[in-house]
Design an enzyme around this catalytic site. Structure first.
Site, PDB file in Angstrom:
ATOM      1  N   TYR A 120      -2.184   0.862  -2.419  1.00 30.61           N
ATOM      2  CA  TYR A 120      -1.048   1.795  -2.473  1.00 30.61           C
ATOM      3  C   TYR A 120      -0.674   2.008  -3.940  1.00 30.61           C
ATOM      4  O   TYR A 120      -0.418   1.068  -4.681  1.00 30.61           O
ATOM      5  CB  TYR A 120       0.112   1.174  -1.692  1.00 30.61           C
ATOM      6  CG  TYR A 120       1.276   2.095  -1.361  1.00 30.61           C
ATOM      7  CD1 TYR A 120       1.468   3.317  -1.984  1.00 30.61           C
ATOM      8  CD2 TYR A 120       2.205   1.715  -0.402  1.00 30.61           C
ATOM      9  CE1 TYR A 120       2.532   4.131  -1.669  1.00 30.61           C
ATOM     10  CE2 TYR A 120       3.285   2.518  -0.064  1.00 30.61           C
ATOM     11  CZ  TYR A 120       3.448   3.732  -0.695  1.00 30.61           C
ATOM     12  OH  TYR A 120       4.514   4.535  -0.385  1.00 30.61           O
ATOM     13  N   CYS A 121      -0.628   3.270  -4.369  1.00 34.29           N
ATOM     14  CA  CYS A 121      -0.154   3.665  -5.696  1.00 34.29           C
ATOM     15  C   CYS A 121      -0.963   2.950  -6.790  1.00 34.29           C
ATOM     16  O   CYS A 121      -2.181   3.053  -6.826  1.00 34.29           O
ATOM     17  CB  CYS A 121       1.343   3.385  -5.811  1.00 34.29           C
ATOM     18  SG  CYS A 121       2.127   4.024  -7.315  1.00 34.29           S
ATOM     19  N   VAL A 122      -0.307   2.216  -7.710  1.00 27.56           N
ATOM     20  CA  VAL A 122      -1.022   1.588  -8.819  1.00 27.56           C
ATOM     21  C   VAL A 122      -2.015   0.545  -8.332  1.00 27.56           C
ATOM     22  O   VAL A 122      -3.034   0.286  -8.997  1.00 27.56           O
ATOM     23  CB  VAL A 122      -0.036   0.960  -9.828  1.00 27.56           C
ATOM     24  CG1 VAL A 122       0.799   2.024 -10.501  1.00 27.56           C
ATOM     25  CG2 VAL A 122       0.844  -0.088  -9.174  1.00 27.56           C
ATOM     26  N   GLY A 180      -3.833   0.994  -5.745  1.00 26.32           N
ATOM     27  CA  GLY A 180      -4.991   1.813  -5.413  1.00 26.32           C
ATOM     28  C   GLY A 180      -5.815   2.142  -6.640  1.00 26.32           C
ATOM     29  O   GLY A 180      -7.054   2.178  -6.588  1.00 26.32           O
ATOM     30  N   PHE A 206      -3.463   5.036  -0.596  1.00 30.21           N
ATOM     31  CA  PHE A 206      -2.184   5.705  -0.386  1.00 30.21           C
ATOM     32  C   PHE A 206      -1.688   6.200  -1.746  1.00 30.21           C
ATOM     33  O   PHE A 206      -1.408   5.404  -2.646  1.00 30.21           O
ATOM     34  CB  PHE A 206      -1.140   4.748   0.192  1.00 30.21           C
ATOM     35  CG  PHE A 206      -1.453   4.192   1.553  1.00 30.21           C
ATOM     36  CD1 PHE A 206      -2.425   4.746   2.362  1.00 30.21           C
ATOM     37  CD2 PHE A 206      -0.746   3.098   2.041  1.00 30.21           C
ATOM     38  CE1 PHE A 206      -2.700   4.227   3.621  1.00 30.21           C
ATOM     39  CE2 PHE A 206      -1.006   2.569   3.289  1.00 30.21           C
ATOM     40  CZ  PHE A 206      -1.986   3.127   4.088  1.00 30.21           C
TER      41      PHE A 206
END
Length: 590
Positions: free
Chosen positions: A321-323, A325, A350
């Site tokens: 998710y986000c960073v 990812g 994500f």
């Protein structure tokens, strides 16, 4: 019994009461500030504004004719607005987009001529200011973007809705309560200043592990960087390949495990998936040495190996998710280089970016002076960055919704806090290692090295994202202000394996945390090979009502192997250390 109504206080009594309370509030502020010292990080010029303002002035003066024409146009419109106010007929065109502006939602902004004039005068002036900044020539593209962003911050701060004497709702509340709203608001302000962050919700209504982050499970491994949680199954059988979730280390993992009805983690267990989650350590002095190599070796790779070992599975599905990812993409490339790619059956992202060319307004906070000096000062020699500073940065990206809205409600109207699990999570900030955070901003946001083959080396190995063949599911948010849609789309251009791209309605949080039961928002998918451009995807994609979670489930289950008796946490290769959600997630800054 007398039916006589009590007399309302006259204006003199109201004025006397408000004067008394204003004096009391001022004394409260004075007493508070005499006990405070200004943080070193808030002095100086952390965002390079000292050099930007002169550059903007020079750019404006470089074309005096254009500046004069814009001023003339503004004066004409302002004069028309003033004449309309005097005649009782304010021109409708002056409002611009105010109909959809939540700051001016009160009926008084439209029905009371004085407030209608104040509102429209502000909208006219702010539009002129922003158009003037947009017309500046001679600035570099980066200077132009910084000028636009920080001018918008200035314009938003000056909204009449943010001040007691020009907000009709605040004036009414002040008269109705005899000024008690302002006193309560001052108490809220002082409390926020003491804790170093703005309170947005009734935080006493939530407790981590009780009514948020409450999905049952066990911590089965821990090291200095993370705890690994295995969740209890909700079905008798589960798919052979488990799911391992890497949340952002800049936030707590329970954004994916809020109240039971919103929990992505709980929903996954109900679909017959075995779920592991990494709960990152809230950084302190012991993590001062941590950089990318440490997060990869001690974090991502260790978690993958432990999940496989514990479940005796052939591989894992991973989610970033986000960073997280972003880092996960680098980990996958490293595993390909080392011949370990088969350990990951699929990867889901994500709202994650790997190419930061179009990373949006967050890039405005990244340059040498800000990255090295500013973040060094924020860490104040402790080796970690206080998460409250980062939370404020994210809030600035949507200042009207995430800052000024609460200034009005909390400080001016003095309202009681409303319990909201998402805002509780948003207020639960996380410290991050200063060296790693500075390198992340420098190497990825500023220099965009991850997008270049061999641009990043991990543990001595140069990596190339184009070598990743792992089946990949990419989710983006249509209105994401942190990981912009066109930036997330670029991930589809870097991997070599099969990719499914899903565009979710809403933004960085609501676009992800959207359980099917609520039937909210929508998502878009496209069957077959992805086109080259985002515009082509949007033109051809099919819209579906509601959550994208079932689409992801339909994609991942064919890759998940056969179903077997669902494994219980603590009964695999690794013993249970403590109940979920574990100690790490409960470490709170303030």
């Amino acid at each position: 019994m007398s039916n006589k109504q009590p007399e309302s206080p006259d204006s003199a009594e109201i004025f006397e009461r408000i004067t008394y309370l204003s004096g009391k509030a001022q004394q409260m502020l004075l007493d508070f500030w005499t006990r405070q010292e200004a943080p070193a990080a808030l002095t100086g010029d952390p965002f390079g504004m000292t050099s930007l303002w002169p550059a903007m002035t020079n750019a404006a003066l470089s074309d005096p004719l254009r500046l004069a024409q814009m001023q003339f146009d503004y004066m004409q419109q302002a004069a028309g607005l003033w004449q309309g106010f005097l005649s009782g007929d304010v021109p409708e065109g002056a409002e611009g987009g105010a109909v959809r502006d939540k700051r001016f939602g009160s009926e008084a902004w439209a029905s009371a001529p004085a407030f209608q004039f104040i509102k429209q005068a502000y909208l006219l002036t702010s539009r002129y200011i922003m158009e003037s900044v947009g017309a500046l020539e001679g600035l570099s593209p980066r200077e132009q973007e910084k000028a636009r962003f920080f001018t918008q911050q200035f314009v938003d701060a000056l909204s009449p809705s943010n001040y007691a004497l020009t907000n009709p709702d605040v004036l009414k509340a002040t008269i109705d309560s005899g000024g008690e709203n302002l006193l309560r608001g001052t108490e809220h302000l002082l409390d926020d200043l003491q804790r170093g962050r703005m309170k947005m919700t009734d935080e006493s209504a939530f407790e981590v592990g009780v009514n948020v982050a409450a999905t049952p499970g066990k911590v089965i491994f821990e090291n200095r960087l993370f705890q690994l949680i295995q969740y209890a199954p909700a079905t008798e059988t589960a798919y052979e390949v488990p799911v391992l979730i890497f949340p952002p280390w800049i936030n707590k993992f329970y954004i994916l495990d809020l109240t039971p009805e919103k929990s992505f983690i709980r929903w996954c267990t109900q679909q017959g998936l075995t779920v592991y989650v990494v709960s990152w350590k809230n950084a302190d002095e012991t993590l001062a040495d941590v950089e990318l190599d440490h997060y990869v070796r001690e974090g991502f790779l260790t978690a993958i190996d432990k999940a496989i070992e514990n479940t005796a599975a052939p591989a894992v599905h991973v989610i970033g998710y986000c960073v997280a990812g972003t880092s996960l993409a680098a980990v996958l490339a490293l595993m390909e280089e080392r011949g370990d790619g088969a350990k990951v059956r699929s990867a889901t992202f994500f709202t994650a970016q790997v190419d930061f060319e179009d990373a949006g307004d967050l890039k405005l906070f990244v340059e040498d002076s800000e990255n090295a000096s500013f973040y060094g000062e924020l860490s104040e020699g402790r080796g970690y960055l206080d998460g409250r500073y980062m939370a404020t940065t994210f809030n600035m990206l949507r200042a009207n919704d995430l800052i000024w809205n609460y200034v009005v409600n909390n400080y001016l109207l003095g309202k009681d806090y409303f319990p909201f699990d998402l805002l509780f999570w948003n207020s639960d900030a996380t410290n991050v290692p200063a060296k790693w955070h500075a390198a992340y901003l420098r190497d990825l946001y500023r220099d965009n090295l991850l997008a270049e083959p061999g641009g990043i080396s991990i543990d001595g190995t140069a990596i190339d994202l184009s070598t990743v063949k792992t089946p990949t599911y990419i989710q983006a948010g249509k209105e994401d202000h942190i990981a912009p849609l066109r930036s997330v789309w670029k991930l589809t251009r870097h991997f070599a394996g099969p990719i499914r791209f899903t565009l979710a309605g809403s933004g960085h949080i609501a676009g992800v945390v959207n359980p099917p039961a609520v039937e909210k928002y929508q998502h878009w998918t496209l069957e077959g090979t992805l086109p080259e451009t985002l515009a082509e995807f949007q033109d051809a994609a099919t819209e579906h009502k509601g959550s994208w979670w079932p689409d992801w489930l339909n994609w991942i289950t064919p890759l998940s192997g056969e179903q077997k008796p669902a494994p219980q946490p603590g009964e695999g290769k690794l013993d249970a250390l403590e109940d979920a959600p574990g100690r790490y997630v409960k470490e709170r800054i303030a």
